[in-house]
Design a protein around this motif. Structure first.
Motif, PDB file in Angstrom:
ATOM      1  N   ASN A 202       0.799  -1.165  -0.076  1.00  0.00           N
ATOM      2  CA  ASN A 202       0.033  -0.165  -0.080  1.00  0.00           C
ATOM      3  C   ASN A 202       0.962   1.242   0.120  1.00  0.00           C
TER       4      ASN A 202
ATOM      5  N   THR B 221       1.341   3.736   2.039  1.00  0.00           N
ATOM      6  CA  THR B 221       1.705   3.799   3.529  1.00  0.00           C
ATOM      7  C   THR B 221       2.951   3.194   3.841  1.00  0.00           C
TER       8      THR B 221
ATOM      9  N   PHE C 199      -2.804  13.754   3.860  1.00  0.00           N
ATOM     10  CA  PHE C 199      -3.451  12.574   4.692  1.00  0.00           C
ATOM     11  C   PHE C 199      -2.485  12.185   5.660  1.00  0.00           C
TER      12      PHE C 199
ATOM     13  N   THR D  77       1.065  10.397   5.475  1.00  0.00           N
ATOM     14  CA  THR D  77       2.463  10.802   5.294  1.00  0.00           C
ATOM     15  C   THR D  77       3.015  10.889   6.643  1.00  0.00           C
TER      16      THR D  77
ATOM     17  N   TYR E   7      -8.277  18.020   3.288  1.00  0.00           N
ATOM     18  CA  TYR E   7      -8.567  17.278   4.492  1.00  0.00           C
ATOM     19  C   TYR E   7      -9.078  18.377   5.382  1.00  0.00           C
TER      20      TYR E   7
HETATM   21  C1  LIG Z   1      -3.344   7.579  -0.285  1.00  0.00           C
HETATM   22  C2  LIG Z   1      -2.268   8.442   0.373  1.00  0.00           C
HETATM   23  C3  LIG Z   1      -1.301   7.941   1.220  1.00  0.00           C
HETATM   24  C4  LIG Z   1      -1.615   6.551   1.531  1.00  0.00           C
HETATM   25  O1  LIG Z   1      -1.651   5.413   0.750  1.00  0.00           O
HETATM   26  P1  LIG Z   1      -2.469   3.839   1.172  1.00  0.00           P
HETATM   27  O2  LIG Z   1      -2.226   3.313  -0.122  1.00  0.00           O
HETATM   28  O3  LIG Z   1      -3.973   4.261   1.247  1.00  0.00           O
HETATM   29  O4  LIG Z   1      -1.768   3.388   2.394  1.00  0.00           O
HETATM   30  C5  LIG Z   1      -0.083   8.721   1.541  1.00  0.00           C
HETATM   31  N1  LIG Z   1      -0.208   9.799   1.270  1.00  0.00           N
HETATM   32  C6  LIG Z   1      -1.329  10.449   0.505  1.00  0.00           C
HETATM   33  C7  LIG Z   1      -1.025  11.780   0.241  1.00  0.00           C
HETATM   34  C8  LIG Z   1      -2.400  10.079   0.062  1.00  0.00           C
HETATM   35  O5  LIG Z   1      -3.132  10.331  -0.615  1.00  0.00           O
END
Ligand SMILES: *Cc1c(COP(=O)(O)O)cnc(C)c1O
Length: 377
Positions: free
Chosen positions: A60, A62, A87, A90, A316
């Protein structure tokens, strides 16, 4: 008239259902669900797409960002500077390394890291900067690079929303030492579940990343270092390869829709109402993951749009430094004035490759009616 979707993945997937079914059927036939041939194939294709030397599939976005920081040696005792307007993943990725996140301010116009305020977030412990290309818009990389170079800081890109975005012609994912991507279903390139990738031009980092995402393993039974289980699933890789073939076309449509939104917002009554689109830093071309505008009348505009059939999103409403989970890392309310203002003002308008320019005209007609309604009161 058919309702306006915010994001319509069903229709998008229906348009290539045959390709998707074939891709998944192949994986079912060979049954290599972990590190099957589709994973390597997708990694090559994605590196090719981005224009980076290597791409390493991850579970994923993250996990990808955590790995992207870890292989640069980021860990306990260090600080990593990042925007609070992002989000939460980060910041979580920084904490997963053992380092401390330090939140920096963004500009109201770009909604991205403000290079002029970056230095004030630095300390003797600062080791890296995360450039988050939020909503698909590349950061002001020339300015960030110049400041990073003064202290020899690594730049990591959080390109989770920026597949296909460019900065002076180079794609997001080639602009830092490492870059992370998310293939969360709603992203410009989305899997059928969770998935991500790290890109890098450095072969040494690429090797470290390959080890890290797979238990530090090169051969089946020998583990060279402590890693993680951050692998990309074969089934997700197969879906991603099928969708990657269409990404340019989908991103082009997003850019056409964004251009139309921007055209509308430059005209009356938008131009005399307090509502502004995200401004691109010089040289930046967004992938328009999201079409974000800011207005001090956000909540009312959102409600009036909703009543008239236009769905909107919030990306957000609570900045990272004000999240209960991150309170110990932030300076509390009032510490990041621009970030806090944006959190109250941002509004995401419908953006999806299945929308048409006519749909954007319809949405903007409704937005126009909302403005007129609000001005009359
Ligand atoms: C979606 C997202 C993530 C995390 O990605 P996941 O695949 O949901 O773990 C990290 N940073 C930003 C800015 C995101 O939009």
């Amino acid at each position: 008239m058919k309702p306006i979707p915010f994001l319509d993945l069903q229709t998008l997937h229906a348009s290539i259902a045959g390709e998707l079914n074939d891709a998944m059927a192949k994986v079912l036939q060979h049954g290599q669900f972990i590190l099957g041939p589709e994973v390597r194939l997708f990694e090559h294709q994605f590196a090719n797409f981005v224009g980076s030397r290597a791409a390493i599939g991850c579970a994923n976005g993250t996990a990808a960002l955590h790995a992207a920081l870890h292989v640069l040696g980021i860990g306990p005792g260090m600080e990593v500077v990042l925007p609070a307007h992002t989000f939460i993943a980060t910041a979580e990725a920084v904490i997963l390394t053992g380092a401390r996140p330090v939140f920096a301010e963004v500009t109201e116009e770009t909604m991205l890291l403000d290079p002029t305020k970056l230095r004030s977030a630095f300390s003797a412990r600062t080791a890296a900067i995360i450039a988050v290309h939020l909503y698909g818009m590349p950061c002001d990389m020339d300015a960030i690079r110049a400041i990073a170079a003064e202290r020899n800081l690594a730049i990591v890109e959080d390109a989770a929303q920026a597949h296909g975005a460019t900065y002076h012609g180079n794609q997001a994912g080639t602009l830092g030492a490492t870059a992370s991507f998310s293939f969360f279903p709603g992203k410009n390139l989305g899997a059928f579940g969770d998935a991500g990738a790290v890109t890098t031009n450095d072969p040494t980092l690429a090797r470290k990343l390959r080890l890290y995402v797979n238990h530090g393993r090169e051969a089946k039974f020998e583990h060279l270092s402590i890693g993680n289980n951050y692998r990309l699933d074969t089934l997700q890789a197969a879906v991603l390869s099928a969708k990657l073939r269409h990404l340019d076309e989908w991103n082009n449509q997003r850019q056409r829709l964004a251009a139309r939104y921007i055209e509308h917002f430059a005209q009356e009554p938008f131009s005399s109402f307090p509502v502004q689109v995200q401004v691109a830093p010089t040289g930046a071309a967004s992938s328009y993951h999201l079409m974000v505008v800011r207005t001090p009348h956000r909540n009312e505009v959102m409600e009036e749009l909703r009543k008239r059939g236009v769905p909107t999103g919030l990306h957000y409403p609570i900045p990272c430094h004000l999240q209960p989970a991150l309170a110990e890392f932030g300076g509390g309310p009032g510490s990041l004035v621009v970030t806090e203002k944006l959190a109250q003002q941002v509004l995401s308008l419908p953006m999806c490759p299945t929308l048409t320019v006519d749909d954007v005209d319809r949405i903007c007609d409704i937005f126009r009616a909302v403005i007129i309604h609000m001005k009359l009161r």
